[in-house]
Design a protein around this motif. Structure first.
Motif, short mmCIF file in Angstrom:
data_model
loop_
_atom_site.label_atom_id
_atom_site.label_comp_id
_atom_site.label_asym_id
_atom_site.label_seq_id
_atom_site.Cartn_x
_atom_site.Cartn_y
_atom_site.Cartn_z
N THR A 53 36.38 40.82 7.64
CA THR A 53 36.42 39.84 8.63
C THR A 53 37.52 39.04 8.50
O THR A 53 38.06 38.24 6.80
N ALA A 54 38.37 38.15 8.88
CA ALA A 54 39.73 37.22 8.80
C ALA A 54 39.58 36.01 8.04
O ALA A 54 37.75 35.68 8.82
N MET A 55 40.42 35.62 7.50
CA MET A 55 39.79 34.18 6.60
C MET A 55 40.23 33.06 7.98
O MET A 55 40.77 33.11 8.64
N TYR A 114 42.81 46.26 8.56
CA TYR A 114 44.73 45.87 8.28
C TYR A 114 44.82 46.94 9.89
O TYR A 114 45.74 46.03 10.51
N LEU A 115 44.91 47.78 10.44
CA LEU A 115 45.25 48.89 11.37
C LEU A 115 44.65 47.95 12.94
O LEU A 115 44.92 47.88 13.91
N THR A 116 43.63 47.18 12.70
CA THR A 116 42.92 46.76 14.08
C THR A 116 42.38 45.80 13.93
O THR A 116 41.92 45.01 15.47
N ASP A 117 42.87 44.86 12.81
CA ASP A 117 42.33 43.22 13.21
C ASP A 117 43.87 42.55 12.52
O ASP A 117 44.28 42.53 11.60
N MET A 164 57.62 44.29 2.70
CA MET A 164 56.55 44.95 4.38
C MET A 164 55.91 43.73 4.56
O MET A 164 55.51 44.16 5.79
N ALA A 165 55.12 44.33 3.84
CA ALA A 165 53.72 43.18 4.13
C ALA A 165 54.00 41.77 4.74
O ALA A 165 52.82 41.24 5.54
N LYS A 166 55.23 41.19 4.16
CA LYS A 166 55.18 40.06 5.41
C LYS A 166 55.71 40.05 6.24
O LYS A 166 55.53 38.51 6.97
N HIS A 167 55.54 41.17 6.36
CA HIS A 167 55.83 40.69 8.44
C HIS A 167 55.32 42.13 9.04
O HIS A 167 55.00 43.28 8.98
N PRO A 168 53.95 41.11 9.91
CA PRO A 168 52.81 42.19 9.92
C PRO A 168 52.78 42.85 10.89
O PRO A 168 52.66 44.57 10.89
N ARG A 169 54.17 42.75 11.95
CA ARG A 169 54.14 44.51 12.76
C ARG A 169 55.18 45.50 12.60
O ARG A 169 54.32 46.09 12.71
#
Length: 279
Positions: free
Chosen positions: A65-67, A188-191, A142-147
């Motif tokens: 669940t996202a914060m 991470y891949l779906t939300d 890399m994680a700083k840039h979600p896409r």
């Protein structure tokens, strides 16, 4: 062991809980891109010995669940989320157990407010200016840039790649199952909200901040146990020894036949060490 949720100001936290309410509290803090299953059955083993164990899934990339938007999810911010969990559950004299990135978060927590912490257990984890070690620093960038990160992590849909040394395979000595590692990467891949949370964490993670926290670790005078796998190529035994020398009341024990994810490789040994230490 029951699976529950709790609504905190930051958002909904999923957690496992086991053991008698009257038992001494043990709270686990996993690392980046894994969830509460990182701890294997260590919480249940401790519960069987009378401890009150909590294994939450913290907002570190595998949370379901996202914060809440705008929540501070820097390493210090995640430490505050943990503190709010301890407060909401009214847990005191807690034995806090951290691994990997979660060990760094535990150090931020001590720096923020250690009043509810009675003991600290760290397995192989970030410390000083090792935050994170190479090559995981590239993943954090890399994680700083979600896409971009989502595109790169698409390869993790493959069980073979996910569990190989291109994925989690170099962090654990035993073989991972497809189900174990799939649960880690799916949120991470779906939300999109989870990806947003991870980007917030990655942007707030700076080695200089953890190095600064390390200058105040000598102020934590309560007992510290370091359960360290000496074969880990990323968080080497020298890092554990340095932590041992930094805390005024610390002891290091080596855990053979394990890598970074000590609890997955040696759950019985880790549970035994924690029980003897916290008991």
């Amino acid at each position: 062991m029951t699976h529950q949720t709790i609504n905190l100001p930051a958002g909904t936290i999923h957690y496992r809980e086991a053991g008698p309410d009257t038992g001494a509290a043990v709270v686990f803090v996993h690392g980046f891109l894994v969830d509460d299953t990182l701890w294997s059955d260590v919480p249940e083993r401790l519960a069987g010995q009378g401890f009150h164990a909590f294994a939450p899934t913290w907002p570190l990339a595998s949370h379901r669940t996202a914060m809440e938007p705008g929540t501070d999810l820097s390493p210090r911010g995640v430490a505050r989320v943990i503190l709010s969990f301890l407060e909401a559950k009214d847990l005191r004299d807690v034995t806090l157990v951290g691994n990997d990135t979660g060990g760094a978060v535990c150090q931020f927590l001590l720096d923020e407010d250690s009043s509810r912490i009675g003991r600290l257990v760290l397995t192989n984890c970030d410390a000083f200016d090792t935050f994170p070690p190479f090559p995981f620093d590239l993943l954090f960038r890399m994680a700083k840039h979600p896409r971009t990160t989502r595109t790169v992590l698409q390869v993790m849909r493959s069980t073979f790649l996910r569990n190989s040394k291109l994925g989690f395979g170099w962090l654990v000595k035993r073989k991972l199952t497809a189900e174990e590692s799939r649960a880690w990467v799916t949120p991470y891949l779906t939300d999109e909200g989870v990806r947003r949370d991870v980007a917030t964490f990655a942007r707030g993670a700076h080695a200089k901040d953890l190095a600064d926290v390390a200058t105040r670790l000598p102020g934590f005078e309560k007992p510290v146990l370091l359960c360290w796998a000496p074969a880990d190529p990323f968080f080497k035994i020298a890092l554990g020894r340095r932590l041992e020398a930094t805390f005024p009341n610390a002891r290091l024990v080596e855990v053979p036949d394990a890598l970074t994810f000590v609890a997955l490789d040696q759950p019985e040994r880790l549970a035994r060490e924690i029980a003897a230490f916290a008991g």
